[in-house]
Design a protein around this motif. Structure first.
Motif, PDB file in Angstrom:
ATOM      1  N   PRO A  31       8.968  98.168  81.286  1.00 30.18           N
ATOM      2  CA  PRO A  31       9.306  98.965  80.280  1.00 30.18           C
ATOM      3  C   PRO A  31      10.374  98.358  79.286  1.00 30.18           C
ATOM      4  O   PRO A  31      11.056  97.966  79.564  1.00 30.18           O
ATOM      5  CB  PRO A  31       9.738 100.374  80.992  1.00 30.18           C
ATOM      6  CG  PRO A  31       9.017 100.133  82.306  1.00 30.18           C
ATOM      7  CD  PRO A  31       9.117  98.571  82.610  1.00 30.18           C
ATOM      8  N   SER A  33      13.106  98.237  76.094  1.00 32.59           N
ATOM      9  CA  SER A  33      14.264  98.945  75.471  1.00 32.59           C
ATOM     10  C   SER A  33      14.195  98.933  73.960  1.00 32.59           C
ATOM     11  O   SER A  33      14.958  99.583  73.620  1.00 32.59           O
ATOM     12  CB  SER A  33      15.449  98.089  75.963  1.00 32.59           C
ATOM     13  OG  SER A  33      15.484  98.052  77.522  1.00 32.59           O
ATOM     14  N   ARG A  50      10.498 102.612  78.029  1.00 36.97           N
ATOM     15  CA  ARG A  50       9.127 102.825  78.302  1.00 36.97           C
ATOM     16  C   ARG A  50       8.190 101.631  77.860  1.00 36.97           C
ATOM     17  O   ARG A  50       8.507 100.927  76.886  1.00 36.97           O
ATOM     18  CB  ARG A  50       8.857 104.206  77.695  1.00 36.97           C
ATOM     19  CG  ARG A  50       8.810 104.449  76.382  1.00 36.97           C
ATOM     20  CD  ARG A  50       8.777 105.643  75.631  1.00 36.97           C
ATOM     21  NE  ARG A  50       8.868 105.909  74.458  1.00 36.97           N
ATOM     22  CZ  ARG A  50       9.901 106.140  73.548  1.00 36.97           C
ATOM     23  NH1 ARG A  50      11.051 106.144  74.174  1.00 36.97           N
ATOM     24  NH2 ARG A  50       9.926 106.134  72.345  1.00 36.97           N
ATOM     25  N   ARG A  51       6.859 102.123  78.458  1.00 40.83           N
ATOM     26  CA  ARG A  51       5.792 101.072  77.816  1.00 40.83           C
ATOM     27  C   ARG A  51       5.365 101.730  76.481  1.00 40.83           C
ATOM     28  O   ARG A  51       5.010 103.022  76.590  1.00 40.83           O
ATOM     29  CB  ARG A  51       4.700 101.040  78.824  1.00 40.83           C
ATOM     30  CG  ARG A  51       5.231 100.258  79.997  1.00 40.83           C
ATOM     31  CD  ARG A  51       4.173 100.295  81.115  1.00 40.83           C
ATOM     32  NE  ARG A  51       4.872  99.527  82.356  1.00 40.83           N
ATOM     33  CZ  ARG A  51       5.088 100.161  83.616  1.00 40.83           C
ATOM     34  NH1 ARG A  51       4.795 101.447  83.837  1.00 40.83           N
ATOM     35  NH2 ARG A  51       5.630  99.531  84.475  1.00 40.83           N
ATOM     36  N   THR A  52       5.312 101.033  75.386  1.00 40.87           N
ATOM     37  CA  THR A  52       5.089 101.752  73.964  1.00 40.87           C
ATOM     38  C   THR A  52       3.700 101.642  73.601  1.00 40.87           C
ATOM     39  O   THR A  52       3.234 102.461  72.701  1.00 40.87           O
ATOM     40  CB  THR A  52       5.784 100.725  73.023  1.00 40.87           C
ATOM     41  OG1 THR A  52       5.529  99.441  73.042  1.00 40.87           O
ATOM     42  CG2 THR A  52       7.601 101.126  73.343  1.00 40.87           C
ATOM     43  N   THR A  84      -2.131 103.143  79.685  1.00 43.15           N
ATOM     44  CA  THR A  84      -0.688 103.112  79.974  1.00 43.15           C
ATOM     45  C   THR A  84      -0.530 104.361  81.015  1.00 43.15           C
ATOM     46  O   THR A  84       0.379 104.173  81.722  1.00 43.15           O
ATOM     47  CB  THR A  84       0.132 103.039  78.730  1.00 43.15           C
ATOM     48  OG1 THR A  84      -0.180 102.027  77.852  1.00 43.15           O
ATOM     49  CG2 THR A  84       1.670 102.833  79.161  1.00 43.15           C
ATOM     50  N   ASP A  88       1.747 103.787  84.177  1.00 42.38           N
ATOM     51  CA  ASP A  88       2.932 104.517  84.406  1.00 42.38           C
ATOM     52  C   ASP A  88       3.049 105.351  85.672  1.00 42.38           C
ATOM     53  O   ASP A  88       3.977 105.582  86.528  1.00 42.38           O
ATOM     54  CB  ASP A  88       3.257 105.578  83.283  1.00 42.38           C
ATOM     55  CG  ASP A  88       3.709 104.546  81.947  1.00 42.38           C
ATOM     56  OD1 ASP A  88       4.168 103.288  81.951  1.00 42.38           O
ATOM     57  OD2 ASP A  88       3.640 105.135  80.825  1.00 42.38           O
ATOM     58  N   PRO A  92       5.458 102.989  87.892  1.00 41.16           N
ATOM     59  CA  PRO A  92       6.367 103.634  86.819  1.00 41.16           C
ATOM     60  C   PRO A  92       7.630 102.547  86.685  1.00 41.16           C
ATOM     61  O   PRO A  92       7.970 102.190  85.401  1.00 41.16           O
ATOM     62  CB  PRO A  92       7.064 104.930  87.406  1.00 41.16           C
ATOM     63  CG  PRO A  92       6.596 104.785  88.881  1.00 41.16           C
ATOM     64  CD  PRO A  92       5.282 103.864  89.276  1.00 41.16           C
ATOM     65  N   LYS A  93       8.045 101.820  87.812  1.00 41.30           N
ATOM     66  CA  LYS A  93       9.323 101.056  87.610  1.00 41.30           C
ATOM     67  C   LYS A  93       9.104  99.511  87.465  1.00 41.30           C
ATOM     68  O   LYS A  93       9.945  98.562  87.343  1.00 41.30           O
ATOM     69  CB  LYS A  93      10.548 101.380  88.171  1.00 41.30           C
ATOM     70  CG  LYS A  93      10.967 102.820  87.796  1.00 41.30           C
ATOM     71  CD  LYS A  93      12.139 103.220  88.716  1.00 41.30           C
ATOM     72  CE  LYS A  93      12.523 104.812  88.699  1.00 41.30           C
ATOM     73  NZ  LYS A  93      13.046 104.898  87.540  1.00 41.30           N
TER      74      LYS A  93
END
Length: 131
Positions: A31, A33, A50-52, A84, A88, A92-93
């Motif tokens: 993800p 920043s 997050r993943r944009t 996405t 997610d 997620p991480k």
């Protein structure tokens, strides 16, 4: 970008020019920043990270030949098209994704099928945004 659908493309290969050994492909899915907006040429901090992109396309060069012509031959590539939201949900991480993780999303496809999946996702997403 395809319409309002943002796409992040990730590539990896099973062979690297600098090694005689087969490599273990990994794709970065960390993800972010920060994000950058091409239309305004500006960046912004994302909190939380997050993943944009709305869609990820993972591309694997699976040819064992170390030639430039092998890289340009679309038959030597495999593709996974992953929304996405699914990434997610399942990871997620997680910061990287290997082939075992990718295969949880289904089988790889060829370029023409990947392009069709991208267009279908974008059309569905764009028509939902119009409602």
């Amino acid at each position: 970008r395809l319409g309002s659908t943002t796409i992040e493309v990730k590539t990896a290969g099973t062979r690297q020019q600098w090694s005689d050994q087969l490599s273990t492909p990994r794709f970065s899915i960390v993800p972010q920043s920060f994000t950058w907006d091409a239309t305004t040429n500006s960046s912004a901090r994302l909190e939380p990270p997050r993943r944009t992109a709305s869609l990820y396309v993972f591309c694997l060069h699976s040819c064992n030949e170390l030639t430039n012509s092998a890289v340009t031959d679309e038959n030597n590539w495999e593709f996974w098209v992953v929304p996405t939201a699914l990434l997610d949900e399942r990871f997620p991480k997680q910061k990287t994704l290997g082939l075992a993780g990718l295969r949880q999303f289904g089988f790889a496809c060829r370029l023409d099928a990947a392009l069709s999946q991208i267009r279908e996702f974008a059309a569905t997403r764009n028509s939902a945004a119009d409602r």
